[in-house]
Write an enzyme that holds these catalytic residues in place. Sequence first.
Site, PDB file in Angstrom:
ATOM      1  N   ASP A 231      -5.814 -22.408  -7.720  1.00 11.10           N
ATOM      2  CA  ASP A 231      -6.280 -21.640  -8.880  1.00 11.10           C
ATOM      3  C   ASP A 231      -5.153 -20.860  -9.553  1.00 11.10           C
ATOM      4  O   ASP A 231      -5.403 -20.116 -10.494  1.00 11.10           O
ATOM      5  CB  ASP A 231      -7.355 -20.626  -8.439  1.00 11.10           C
ATOM      6  CG  ASP A 231      -8.567 -21.320  -7.851  1.00 11.10           C
ATOM      7  OD1 ASP A 231      -9.050 -22.256  -8.498  1.00 11.10           O
ATOM      8  OD2 ASP A 231      -9.004 -20.947  -6.759  1.00 11.10           O
TER       9      ASP A 231
ATOM     10  N   ASP B 150      -9.123 -18.664  -4.693  1.00 12.33           N
ATOM     11  CA  ASP B 150      -8.483 -18.517  -3.385  1.00 12.33           C
ATOM     12  C   ASP B 150      -6.978 -18.726  -3.490  1.00 12.33           C
ATOM     13  O   ASP B 150      -6.299 -19.012  -2.533  1.00 12.33           O
ATOM     14  CB  ASP B 150      -9.124 -19.413  -2.318  1.00 12.33           C
ATOM     15  CG  ASP B 150      -9.045 -20.882  -2.692  1.00 12.33           C
ATOM     16  OD1 ASP B 150      -8.527 -21.168  -3.786  1.00 12.33           O
ATOM     17  OD2 ASP B 150      -9.497 -21.731  -1.907  1.00 12.33           O
TER      18      ASP B 150
ATOM     19  N   CYS C 298       9.973  19.721 -10.243  1.00 11.94           N
ATOM     20  CA  CYS C 298       8.586  19.581 -10.702  1.00 11.94           C
ATOM     21  C   CYS C 298       8.515  18.349 -11.594  1.00 11.94           C
ATOM     22  O   CYS C 298       9.518  17.695 -11.850  1.00 11.94           O
ATOM     23  CB  CYS C 298       8.135  20.812 -11.467  1.00 11.94           C
ATOM     24  SG  CYS C 298       8.968  20.990 -13.047  1.00 11.94           S
TER      25      CYS C 298
ATOM     26  N   ASP D 173     -14.122 -19.225  -8.494  1.00 12.48           N
ATOM     27  CA  ASP D 173     -13.919 -20.539  -7.904  1.00 12.48           C
ATOM     28  C   ASP D 173     -14.997 -20.649  -6.818  1.00 12.48           C
ATOM     29  O   ASP D 173     -15.570 -19.645  -6.416  1.00 12.48           O
ATOM     30  CB  ASP D 173     -12.505 -20.578  -7.297  1.00 12.48           C
ATOM     31  CG  ASP D 173     -12.283 -21.838  -6.505  1.00 12.48           C
ATOM     32  OD1 ASP D 173     -12.577 -22.909  -7.037  1.00 12.48           O
ATOM     33  OD2 ASP D 173     -11.828 -21.748  -5.349  1.00 12.48           O
TER      34      ASP D 173
ATOM     35  N   CYS E  69      11.076  17.949 -14.453  1.00 13.78           N
ATOM     36  CA  CYS E  69      12.391  17.335 -14.189  1.00 13.78           C
ATOM     37  C   CYS E  69      12.239  15.813 -14.203  1.00 13.78           C
ATOM     38  O   CYS E  69      13.063  15.099 -14.764  1.00 13.78           O
ATOM     39  CB  CYS E  69      12.914  17.733 -12.809  1.00 13.78           C
ATOM     40  SG  CYS E  69      13.005  19.507 -12.542  1.00 13.78           S
TER      41      CYS E  69
END
Length: 697
Positions: A594, A590, A15, A409, A18
């Site tokens: 950039d 893009d 679970c 941009d 642990c």
Amino acid sequence: MAEQLVELNVTGMHCNNCAMSIHKLLEKKGLHDVLVSFASEEVKFSTADQSILPQIIKDIEGLGFKVVDEENVQPTPFYDKVENKFIFCAIFTAPLLLHMLLPWHFLHNPIIQLILCLPVFIVGCMHFGKSAYSSLKNGMPNMDVLIFIGSASAFIYSLVGTIENLGGQYLFYETAATIITLVLLGNVFEKRSVNQTTSAVKNLMKFQQVNANRVVNGSVELISAKDVAAGDVLLVNEGDQVPVDGDVISGDALINEAMITGESMPVAKTKYDKVIGGTIVQQGNIRISATKVGANSTLSQIIDLMKKAQAAKPPVQKLGDKVASIFVPVVLLIALGTFVITYFATDAGLQRSMMNAIAVMVISCPCAMGLATPTAVMVGLGRAAKNGILIKGGDTIEAVANTKYVLFDKTGTLTTGKFSIKEIKVEEGFNIEQIRGVISAIEERSNHPIAKSFVSELQAYPQQKIILRTAKEEKGLGMRAEDVDGNNYFLGSAKHKTPDHFNLTLYRNQVRMAQIAVDDTIKPNAANLIAQLKKAGITPVLVSGDKALRCNALAATLGIKEVHGEMLPEDKLKVVDMYRKKGKTIMIGDGINDAPALTQADVGVSMNDASHIAIQSAKVILLNTDLQSVVTFLQISKHTLITIKQNLFWAFAYNIVAIPIAALGFLNPMVGAFAMAFSDVIVIGNSLRLKVKKVNG
């Protein structure tokens, strides 16, 4: 040395509890990007020092788990499956509970009750006791300590009552058995639910497990996609999945790229086009040359990004982690305090005092706090990926929440990047057909994408053909050419700063023939996106290297008030910095020129085609270049954060309310165990709602 993501397969986790103990251990060792998933039995972390791995594996095994080699992952033995443990315990617990309802006297016999309870208690000792002991030994007590002490107290109390023959009021075998059985039931639900939250990566991995048709000397052989080498020629037929990234050599096809870009319309592919591994050929047959294979393929990089993203924690999780780390010792103190006060300060007696203390232990649930954030983040990342949005970290989701500015941009982001001729101004002594003929002849020799779009555009108009002897490209300037009659041509950027919109000039023998206005088209959803951002109280800003005049014209069309034109990459950095000082800033570009600005912003978003998927500068990659995906990204992030906060609120509120109720004696330990088992399921259920929840708004 760069940090690398390490993945281990760890068995024996039942679970989240642990998982939390392994998580704490790795964080104590100073490792980063720790992610432990008990459902998929995975442990991930980043480290620059690979030499520490053997010690880390030893430490994990010291907690009572087993690190296995991925190649030799053994199926969990039948008796160790949490579902089978639950069924086994339920068979013995049911008659123990029935004795409270049915007048069958033999079920009231203490020896019969002991015989029924003992197998359940032994399973409980092996399941919870082992984990509790390992966690105490390593100084990191976990929730199993509470469950084990609670059920063991009830069992030992009942056993003493049976041996000493003290009568029915000393028998609480059903309490001990029910606590163990219900917590196991909770573990079963938790495992199944968490499996659903991690399904996004698993679904993507399935796309990698395909076969490929390799063409060798004219014959076709079937191989696994894993064995494809770069340069192999593969045949992909209608209905097949493209096995790896590649270039189309021959044939035409319609390809469904929805699983990569989120785009539902199939895309037409022909010779020289790129195809992405994992996409599906809906119509047609193609031959491709494999380009990116194995770990370099787009799909592998997406899976890698998603795995890393799941390990990056949002800051909001730190609160839950802090509380969970001190939770167990605090609860043990509260339980002890409950017992002492109830026994000595009231006349409730030993039995009532003990039941109240047990109820405090079994109703407490640190698991819900531990699950609150990772489950929501995984579902959020998965939903975003389905929409062609790759988010590189859970922490990005929180960074987006209070965005004040979105910087765009221009070319390729708000516009399509596909250029067209808006106007040709012909100089005296020349005619338009002549100009079109020269432009077509020159641009046919160029590899530039803008040139290709000019040629196809001008084909529709009458033109006076010319024959060129030579043509060569001058980087950053334009094209120089010479025709068979010895005339020299130059087509390129206007040398002088023109205040108007003309940005290309055509010369013959140093005489200007024409000025050309070129522009790219605005993306269909751009105006809608800007309107939606403003409505959400976010300020859109245009930051571009393009001419100020054209930037202002675009901004006016879209309704953007703040414009920064003619920006070099270093200028963009300064602009990003300026806005960051004013508020949370997202930069959308893009991806290539950039890159510095994308890194500088709070969150960099790369509008990109899948071939540039691995741009490291952006924290978010939009595989679908439709601008609507920007809005989808913002909305999914917002709702993921809302879900995390709801989960944490529930986890804290549940414990804050439940513990005092149990301490005051208003809660039977069996009801407490039931409530605890299902508090996790509620948190996970709320996270899973994100898969289908409406996120617009």
